[in-house]
Design a protein around this motif. Structure first.
Motif, mmCIF file in Angstrom:
data_model
loop_
_atom_site.group_PDB
_atom_site.id
_atom_site.type_symbol
_atom_site.label_atom_id
_atom_site.label_comp_id
_atom_site.label_asym_id
_atom_site.label_seq_id
_atom_site.Cartn_x
_atom_site.Cartn_y
_atom_site.Cartn_z
ATOM 1 N N TRP A 76 0.738 -1.228 -0.101
ATOM 2 C CA TRP A 76 -0.044 0.093 0.082
ATOM 3 C C TRP A 76 0.524 1.360 -0.061
ATOM 4 C CZ3 TRP A 76 -4.094 -1.342 4.280
ATOM 5 C CH2 TRP A 76 -4.873 -2.276 3.813
ATOM 6 N N THR A 79 2.120 1.453 -3.697
ATOM 7 C CA THR A 79 1.161 1.475 -4.899
ATOM 8 C C THR A 79 0.175 2.680 -4.731
ATOM 9 O OG1 THR A 79 -0.187 0.045 -3.710
ATOM 10 C CG2 THR A 79 1.107 -0.974 -5.547
ATOM 11 N N THR A 80 -0.147 3.113 -3.473
ATOM 12 C CA THR A 80 -1.105 4.344 -3.387
ATOM 13 C C THR A 80 -0.432 5.588 -3.835
ATOM 14 O OG1 THR A 80 -0.648 4.552 -1.035
ATOM 15 C CG2 THR A 80 -2.534 3.443 -1.662
ATOM 16 N N LEU A 83 -0.766 5.411 -7.709
ATOM 17 C CA LEU A 83 -2.145 5.709 -8.148
ATOM 18 C C LEU A 83 -2.547 7.286 -7.906
ATOM 19 C CD1 LEU A 83 -3.785 2.571 -6.686
ATOM 20 C CD2 LEU A 83 -3.613 3.023 -8.999
ATOM 21 N N MET A 112 -0.565 7.920 5.902
ATOM 22 C CA MET A 112 -1.610 7.350 6.284
ATOM 23 C C MET A 112 -1.714 6.169 6.611
ATOM 24 S SD MET A 112 -5.097 6.997 3.712
ATOM 25 C CE MET A 112 -3.972 5.918 2.478
ATOM 26 N N GLY A 116 -1.473 3.833 10.013
ATOM 27 C CA GLY A 116 -2.392 2.483 9.847
ATOM 28 C C GLY A 116 -1.565 1.319 10.557
ATOM 29 N N PHE A 132 -5.425 5.191 14.488
ATOM 30 C CA PHE A 132 -6.168 4.996 13.566
ATOM 31 C C PHE A 132 -6.928 6.514 13.263
ATOM 32 C CE2 PHE A 132 -10.827 4.524 12.145
ATOM 33 C CZ PHE A 132 -10.512 3.376 11.330
ATOM 34 N N SER A 135 -4.207 8.500 11.309
ATOM 35 C CA SER A 135 -4.318 7.884 9.765
ATOM 36 C C SER A 135 -5.405 8.423 8.713
ATOM 37 C CB SER A 135 -4.243 6.463 9.813
ATOM 38 O OG SER A 135 -4.628 5.886 8.580
ATOM 39 N N PHE A 139 -5.703 10.602 5.428
ATOM 40 C CA PHE A 139 -6.249 10.499 4.461
ATOM 41 C C PHE A 139 -7.604 11.594 4.039
ATOM 42 C CE2 PHE A 139 -10.004 6.964 3.139
ATOM 43 C CZ PHE A 139 -9.705 7.234 1.748
ATOM 44 N N TRP A 176 -11.206 3.362 -2.095
ATOM 45 C CA TRP A 176 -10.575 3.817 -0.904
ATOM 46 C C TRP A 176 -11.131 4.060 0.394
ATOM 47 C CZ3 TRP A 176 -5.248 6.570 -1.670
ATOM 48 C CH2 TRP A 176 -4.613 6.146 -3.035
ATOM 49 N N TYR A 179 -11.562 0.672 2.758
ATOM 50 C CA TYR A 179 -10.226 0.164 3.464
ATOM 51 C C TYR A 179 -10.338 0.398 5.015
ATOM 52 C CZ TYR A 179 -7.794 -1.122 -0.589
ATOM 53 O OH TYR A 179 -7.178 -1.786 -1.897
ATOM 54 N N PRO A 180 -10.650 1.879 5.519
ATOM 55 C CA PRO A 180 -10.630 1.985 6.848
ATOM 56 C C PRO A 180 -11.743 1.152 7.559
ATOM 57 C CG PRO A 180 -10.743 3.992 5.634
ATOM 58 C CD PRO A 180 -10.419 3.093 4.616
ATOM 59 N N PHE A 183 -10.707 -2.352 7.946
ATOM 60 C CA PHE A 183 -9.607 -2.289 9.293
ATOM 61 C C PHE A 183 -10.325 -2.277 10.389
ATOM 62 C CE2 PHE A 183 -6.479 -0.696 11.963
ATOM 63 C CZ PHE A 183 -5.624 -0.974 11.512
ATOM 64 N N ASP A 206 -8.383 -4.791 -3.024
ATOM 65 C CA ASP A 206 -7.071 -4.731 -3.853
ATOM 66 C C ASP A 206 -7.431 -4.750 -5.457
ATOM 67 O OD1 ASP A 206 -5.655 -3.793 -1.622
ATOM 68 O OD2 ASP A 206 -4.541 -5.806 -1.490
ATOM 69 N N ALA A 209 -9.355 -1.728 -6.636
ATOM 70 C CA ALA A 209 -8.565 -0.396 -6.463
ATOM 71 C C ALA A 209 -7.372 -0.529 -7.532
ATOM 72 C CB ALA A 209 -7.880 -0.109 -5.077
ATOM 73 N N LYS A 210 -6.922 -1.645 -7.793
ATOM 74 C CA LYS A 210 -5.730 -1.772 -8.625
ATOM 75 C C LYS A 210 -6.202 -2.098 -10.097
ATOM 76 C CE LYS A 210 -2.256 -3.083 -5.174
ATOM 77 N NZ LYS A 210 -3.046 -2.982 -3.628
HETATM 78 C C1 RET Z 1 -5.903 2.031 6.961
HETATM 79 C C2 RET Z 1 -6.314 2.046 8.702
HETATM 80 C C3 RET Z 1 -6.298 3.353 9.290
HETATM 81 C C4 RET Z 1 -7.115 4.462 8.665
HETATM 82 C C5 RET Z 1 -7.078 4.241 7.154
HETATM 83 C C6 RET Z 1 -6.603 3.486 6.345
HETATM 84 C C7 RET Z 1 -6.467 3.567 4.972
HETATM 85 C C8 RET Z 1 -6.272 2.816 4.024
HETATM 86 C C9 RET Z 1 -6.063 2.903 2.727
HETATM 87 C C10 RET Z 1 -5.702 2.211 1.787
HETATM 88 C C11 RET Z 1 -5.638 2.195 0.433
HETATM 89 C C12 RET Z 1 -5.034 1.125 -0.320
HETATM 90 C C13 RET Z 1 -5.217 0.819 -1.651
HETATM 91 C C14 RET Z 1 -4.407 -0.166 -2.157
HETATM 92 C C15 RET Z 1 -4.314 -0.634 -3.443
HETATM 93 O O1 RET Z 1 -3.614 -0.139 -4.389
HETATM 94 C C16 RET Z 1 -4.397 2.083 6.709
HETATM 95 C C17 RET Z 1 -6.480 1.062 6.403
HETATM 96 C C18 RET Z 1 -7.734 5.552 6.534
HETATM 97 C C19 RET Z 1 -7.089 4.175 1.953
HETATM 98 C C20 RET Z 1 -6.057 1.697 -2.555
#
Ligand code: RET
Length: 236
Positions: A76, A79-80, A83, A112, A116, A132, A135, A139, A176, A179-180, A183, A206, A209-210
């Motif tokens: 992440w 790659t993020t 992107l 971020m 995380g 959290f 992060s 974001f 996106w 994802y939080p 988590f 994933d 998003a990819k």
């Molecule tokens: C975490 C946990 C803490 C709060 C937030 C997060 C956001 C993660 C994101 C990840 C995106 C990943 C991608 C991967 C593929 O290419 C780290 C989960 C805000 C937005 C797009």
């Protein structure tokens, strides 16, 4: 191989094939081919991370005994930014005058992901939710830049590239944001969903998003006239 490892093998195969397919599918015109390269290296990085997770490399015990996959955060964290850089370049019509927006967005984005990981590694509940929250703040900063200043410049520049930016922006934001949520519900957070289910959910995210985003974005570039790239208007 334990059941929670299966999505990693699937992820490795899907990401490796997608990397090649997106490269072949991408726009080959000189003005846009770097986007095909961006969207092709992203699943290649992910394939590498999924291979590491499948092999158990960089998998450590988290504070509550659930595994923490360091390779996922390394994926992440690399790659993020790619992107984001691709999306911001699109919004700014690749004009060097506006490229200063890219670095702060990437810094916020890497913070971020790093915070995380800090949340996932925190044994103390307060520390976990502070990380959290921090992060999420980073974001929010990324989303502010994409929906605020970058979109405003794109609006003024107009053209087909602006429509591509808008479409990609909505797609990226929607995916996106999940994802939080995953988590927070998974073993790293409230523990409402088990690790096996979480690993499948992250795989679906994933791939969306990819890979799906990569195909959609590269297809959209094919609809842009070559002379739009690098265009600039007074005051933008
Ligand atoms: C975490 C946990 C803490 C709060 C937030 C997060 C956001 C993660 C994101 C990840 C995106 C990943 C991608 C991967 C593929 O290419 C780290 C989960 C805000 C937005 C797009």
């Amino acid at each position: 191989m334990s059941a929670e490892q299966l999505p990693f093998l699937v992820g490795f195969v899907v990401m490796a094939l997608a990397s090649l397919a997106i490269y072949l599918h991408g726009d080959k015109r000189q003005e846009f081919r770097h986007h095909a390269q961006f969207h092709s290296v992203v699943p290649f990085i992910a394939a590498t991370a999924y291979l590491a997770m499948w092999l158990g490399t960089g998998t450590i015990d988290g504070p509550d005994g659930a595994p923490v996959y360091l390779a996922r955060y390394a994926d992440w964290a690399t790659t993020t930014p790619i992107l984001l850089a691709g999306l911001i370049l699109t919004g700014l019509h690749e004009h060097p005058r506006h490229s200063t927006y890219i670095l702060p967005a990437i810094v916020l984005d890497v913070i971020m992901i790093a915070t995380g990981l800090a949340a996932a590694l925190s044994a103390d509940e307060t520390a976990k939710w502070v990380w959290f929250g921090w992060s999420c703040a980073a974001f929010a900063g990324v989303l502010f830049m994409l929906w605020g200043p970058v979109r405003a410049i794109g609006d003024r520049l107009g053209g087909r590239l602006e429509q591509v930016y808008r479409g990609n922006l909505v797609f990226l934001t929607a995916v996106w944001l999940v994802y939080p949520l995953v988590f927070a519900l998974g073993p790293e957070g409230l523990g409402v969903i088990a690790i096996g289910l979480e690993n499948w959910a992250v795989l679906v995210l994933d791939v969306t998003a990819k890979v799906v985003y990569g195909f959609v974005a590269t297809a959209r570039f094919k609809t842009v006239p070559a002379d739009e790239e690098g265009s600039v208007v007074a005051g933008a």
